[in-house]
Scaffold this motif. Sequence first.
Motif, PDB file in Angstrom:
ATOM      1  N   SER A 168      20.552  67.431  11.367  1.00 50.57           N
ATOM      2  CA  SER A 168      19.477  66.454  11.579  1.00 50.57           C
ATOM      3  C   SER A 168      18.401  66.568  10.514  1.00 50.57           C
ATOM      4  O   SER A 168      17.587  65.655  10.347  1.00 50.57           O
ATOM      5  CB  SER A 168      18.863  66.658  12.967  1.00 50.57           C
ATOM      6  N   THR A 172      19.035  57.356  14.139  1.00 46.63           N
ATOM      7  CA  THR A 172      20.395  56.831  14.095  1.00 46.63           C
ATOM      8  C   THR A 172      21.044  57.254  12.779  1.00 46.63           C
ATOM      9  O   THR A 172      20.355  57.619  11.820  1.00 46.63           O
ATOM     10  CB  THR A 172      20.414  55.302  14.175  1.00 46.63           C
ATOM     11  N   GLU A 173      22.367  57.177  12.737  1.00 47.63           N
ATOM     12  CA  GLU A 173      23.095  57.570  11.527  1.00 47.63           C
ATOM     13  C   GLU A 173      22.778  56.659  10.345  1.00 47.63           C
ATOM     14  O   GLU A 173      22.971  57.054   9.186  1.00 47.63           O
ATOM     15  CB  GLU A 173      24.604  57.561  11.787  1.00 47.63           C
ATOM     16  N   GLU A 177      26.924  65.923   2.150  1.00 50.80           N
ATOM     17  CA  GLU A 177      27.394  64.645   2.662  1.00 50.80           C
ATOM     18  C   GLU A 177      27.866  63.746   1.519  1.00 50.80           C
ATOM     19  O   GLU A 177      28.910  63.090   1.617  1.00 50.80           O
ATOM     20  CB  GLU A 177      26.291  63.949   3.460  1.00 50.80           C
ATOM     21  N   ARG A 183      26.440  65.533  12.016  1.00 51.15           N
ATOM     22  CA  ARG A 183      25.015  65.830  11.884  1.00 51.15           C
ATOM     23  C   ARG A 183      24.566  66.528  13.161  1.00 51.15           C
ATOM     24  O   ARG A 183      24.436  65.909  14.221  1.00 51.15           O
ATOM     25  CB  ARG A 183      24.203  64.553  11.632  1.00 51.15           C
ATOM     26  N   PRO A 204      29.175  59.655   9.003  1.00 49.84           N
ATOM     27  CA  PRO A 204      28.435  60.679   9.767  1.00 49.84           C
ATOM     28  C   PRO A 204      28.246  60.302  11.231  1.00 49.84           C
ATOM     29  O   PRO A 204      28.072  59.129  11.566  1.00 49.84           O
ATOM     30  CB  PRO A 204      27.086  60.739   9.045  1.00 49.84           C
ATOM     31  N   ASN A 213      26.036  61.732  14.721  1.00 48.15           N
ATOM     32  CA  ASN A 213      25.076  62.634  15.359  1.00 48.15           C
ATOM     33  C   ASN A 213      25.725  63.318  16.562  1.00 48.15           C
ATOM     34  O   ASN A 213      26.312  62.648  17.414  1.00 48.15           O
ATOM     35  CB  ASN A 213      23.856  61.871  15.878  1.00 48.15           C
TER      36      ASN A 213
END
Length: 316
Positions: free
Chosen positions: A118, A130-131, A154, A172, A235, A237
């Motif tokens: 994060s 949000t991603e 990433e 993440r 990605p 979360n």
Amino acid sequence: MKRVLITGAAGFLGSHLCDRFIKEGYHVIGMDNLLTGSKDNIEHLFALENFEFYHHDVSKFVHVPGELDYILHFASPASPIDYLKMPIQTLKVGSLGCHNLLGLAKEKNARFLIASTSEVYGDPNVHPQTEEYWGNVNPVGPRGVYDEAKRFQEAITMAYHTFHGLETRIVRIFNTYGPRMRLDDGRALPAFMSQALKGEDITVFGDGSQTRSFCYVDDLVDGIYRLLLSEHAQPVNIGNPSEITIKEFAEEVVALTKTGSKISYQDLPKDDPKQRRPDISKAKEILDWEPKVDRKDGLAITLQYFMEKLGVEVKS
């Protein structure tokens, strides 16, 4: 039997991942240079035929004989107390280490999962995160060595996916807690619990109004496992959207430990995020995942672990 390489295997998250993959019937190869990890976390696995351990720094060339089906890159100092003390090592494991392991994944035709964080969102201007949010990160601030290492991971992971066609996954990770966290980790939960159990004041930075969202480690590992086996390359979360202020969290720990510790306030570190809460809509939709362990239950299990490590008992 499928074979998986897990770097950072002797760390908090890495060791729990080793347990999960052993349970699922994999042959697990753990790799760690033990800079912040501990063999104590994986000692129970050494007698198993389907577990082997490599004491190695992934910032140097990585070779693993035989086939590999999956590689999970979890090697990195992860707490501010560690990456502020070891900034160069943090950047190297996030860049050179990631590059080495992506090369290994390409050689072995293995699916590669990177542990992002994060922290790529920095001190966010969007809440919950949000991603699709690109973040608000200071690249030359004290936290930049960790934040930018993860952002680079990433980027290079996605480059290998698009240019080489490598199967990749990006998780993440939001604040996670549970047994095997180090007492001197420096993050909120181990700091609060160890201070309370020692009868010390609990140190809260700033006025305690900054928020975090704490996910129990078993929930996190389940989300990571599901993501690895999914077909989603972007990605995702993984975290618990239950948000709490640091002051309230400190008060929960005091109540749980029954120590009567007082809260001591200190200056907020530079670039410390003021809000942190994951939007887990993608995880719910794509992975059919959401956290199941209530914070009260997770904290009780974690407290028992810290009590055993410190050799203390909580008053009845």
